[in-house]
Design a protein around this motif. Structure first.
Motif, PDB file in Angstrom:
ATOM      1  N   THR A   1       0.856  -1.173   0.000  1.00 36.38           N
ATOM      2  CA  THR A   1       0.000   0.000   0.000  1.00 36.38           C
ATOM      3  C   THR A   1       0.896   1.228   0.000  1.00 36.38           C
ATOM      4  OG1 THR A   1      -1.886   1.082   1.075  1.00 36.38           O
ATOM      5  CG2 THR A   1      -0.163   0.219   2.518  1.00 36.38           C
TER       6      THR A   1
ATOM      7  N   TYR B   1      -3.626  -3.362   8.612  1.00 37.10           N
ATOM      8  CA  TYR B   1      -4.466  -2.957   7.481  1.00 37.10           C
ATOM      9  C   TYR B   1      -5.670  -3.878   7.297  1.00 37.10           C
ATOM     10  CZ  TYR B   1      -0.640   0.184   6.312  1.00 37.10           C
ATOM     11  OH  TYR B   1       0.318   1.182   6.354  1.00 37.10           O
TER      12      TYR B   1
ATOM     13  N   THR C   1      -6.143  -7.028   6.363  1.00 38.88           N
ATOM     14  CA  THR C   1      -6.215  -7.670   5.043  1.00 38.88           C
ATOM     15  C   THR C   1      -6.688  -9.121   5.106  1.00 38.88           C
ATOM     16  OG1 THR C   1      -3.876  -8.281   5.225  1.00 38.88           O
ATOM     17  CG2 THR C   1      -4.385  -6.214   4.084  1.00 38.88           C
TER      18      THR C   1
ATOM     19  N   ASP D   1      -1.780  -9.471  -2.240  1.00 37.66           N
ATOM     20  CA  ASP D   1      -1.804  -8.606  -3.429  1.00 37.66           C
ATOM     21  C   ASP D   1      -1.129  -9.277  -4.624  1.00 37.66           C
ATOM     22  OD1 ASP D   1      -3.198  -6.548  -2.274  1.00 37.66           O
ATOM     23  OD2 ASP D   1      -1.417  -5.494  -1.576  1.00 37.66           O
TER      24      ASP D   1
END
Length: 414
Positions: free
Chosen positions: A111, A218, A220, A225
């Motif tokens: 990010t 975060y 996730t 990703d």
């Protein structure tokens, strides 16, 4: 070998060269240019190879990078244009199914965030990673260390930052290790500073934090990703890429022929193209260099043939005064070898000087195009000896022509 030290022989050669200065100079330049080209082209090819190795030296070149995009075909009730993400379950499946082919597999999350140190700040990439990343893309650490397994298990709030981030966030000369920086309003302790390599840089200036910490901060969950996969030695990297993408398509209910759903870069395949180009360059270099070299040597033979024709009367007089065919032949061959040797030495000297200039002009700095363009001494010696041998062989032709001239016919020559 006595004739080599005979002053009369060398006086004859000197007289012949002095009498035909322009022709001799052109002959020498022809051979000089051949070995000069060979040295410069071989050195440049080596410099290009050194530059390539430097750029990819810290990277596992037999790697594949995979990420998700959007589907291009409807499949099993899902519409075209569906977006989805990789998960840690995908990682586990790939490790299990391709245990023999996969050497390293690094799931990654990234990010962009504002990073603050006291009153200084900047927007940078933040990447959640495992220590295994350092094996795929080796980090050149200036201070401290990279992430370790203990950081992962303890969900530690630690970060490894780039050299540029260090210069932007810290005062000049300030020691970074142990200092605190804020990422997304959370404090992290700096444990390492790395210098970005000259390889393919997917991350830019990036702060690396533990994958587990990234996941928690975060939120996730099991999302990934993208992933970096390195193959074992001897694995067909292109086939492995196809198999992995097909497995991921099955896991995420994507049409087998959907080419857009997953993005991938096969570094091994791309590097194979470059190494193939380098091999072709080396072959072309040898071909052009040797061809030019041979052409120059033949030029010497042609010049000596003309010289023999012009010196027909002189040779006839020498024969009449008792000179043997052997002595005349030796003189012609020695003249050929002498010219080739001088031309070869000058070509090597000038070629080496040009390579030094290229290294100074194009090889310096982090983005050097031709780094340390050199030629191995054994190759130079082989080329030089080959040149001498060719000079000797080509000298046999005019030498033979000189010895078949009959004294009485030579004396009649006008």
């Amino acid at each position: 070998m006595k004739f080599l030290f005979d002053s009369d022989t060398w006086q004859e050669i000197y007289g012949s060269i002095r009498k035909n200065k322009l022709r001799t100079a052109i002959t020498i330049i022809g051979v000089l240019w051949g070995i000069f080209l060979l040295v410069v082209l071989l050195g440049s090819a080596r410099g290009l190879e050194n530059s390539f190795n430097k750029r990819f030296g810290n990277f596992a070149t037999n790697s594949v990078f995979v990420w998700t995009q959007s589907t291009d075909k409807p499949f099993k009730g899902f519409q075209e244009g569906r977006r989805f993400t990789l998960t840690m379950n995908d990682i586990d499946v790939l490790k299990s199914e391709y245990s023999e082919e996969i050497k390293l597999l690094a799931p990654r999350n990234q990010t962009s965030n504002l990073i603050i140190k006291d009153f200084k700040s900047g927007n940078f990439q933040v990447s959640g990673d495992y220590p295994i990343l350092d094996q795929i893309q080796k980090k050149q650490l200036l201070y401290g260390r990279f992430l370790n397994q203990n950081d992962i298990l303890s969900i530690a709030k630690v970060a490894v930052i780039s050299e540029d981030m260090y210069k932007q966030l810290f005062d000049l000369g300030e020691f970074p290790i142990g200092q605190l920086i804020k990422i997304n309003s959370i404090s992290y302790k700096v444990i390492g500073v790395y210098k970005p390599s000259n390889t393919i840089n997917f991350d830019g200036d990036c702060a690396y934090i533990p994958f587990t910490t990234f996941k928690k901060v975060y939120n996730t969950a099991n999302k990934v990703d993208w992933m970096m996969i390195t193959a074992n030695e001897g694995t067909d990297i292109e086939q492995m890429e196809k198999d992995i993408l097909l497995t991921l398509k099955n896991l995420h209910k994507v049409h087998p022929e959907d080419e857009r759903a997953f993005g991938s870069v096969n570094l091994g395949k791309e590097i194979g193209k470059v190494t193939g180009f380098l091999t072709g360059m080396q072959f072309l270099t040898w071909f052009v260099g040797i061809s030019t070299l041979v052409a120059g040597v033949f030029a010497i033979g042609n010049i000596l043939l003309i010289t023999v024709k012009e010196r027909t009367k002189e040779i006839g007089i020498r024969r009449a005064l008792g000179a043997t065919p052997k002595s005349i032949k030796q003189q012609i061959i020695l003249e050929s070898v002498f010219l080739t040797t001088i031309a070869g030495m000058l070509g090597i000297i000038f070629g080496s000087a040009v390579l030094m200039f290229i290294d100074w002009k194009l090889g310096s700095g982090g983005e050097g195009v031709l780094i340390n363009p050199t030629v191995n001494i054994p190759i130079i010696l082989i080329a030089f000896v080959t040149l001498i041998v060719l000079g000797t062989l080509i000298g046999l032709i005019p030498a033979h022509m000189a010895t078949v001239i009959k004294p009485i016919e030579a004396l009649r020559e006008e």
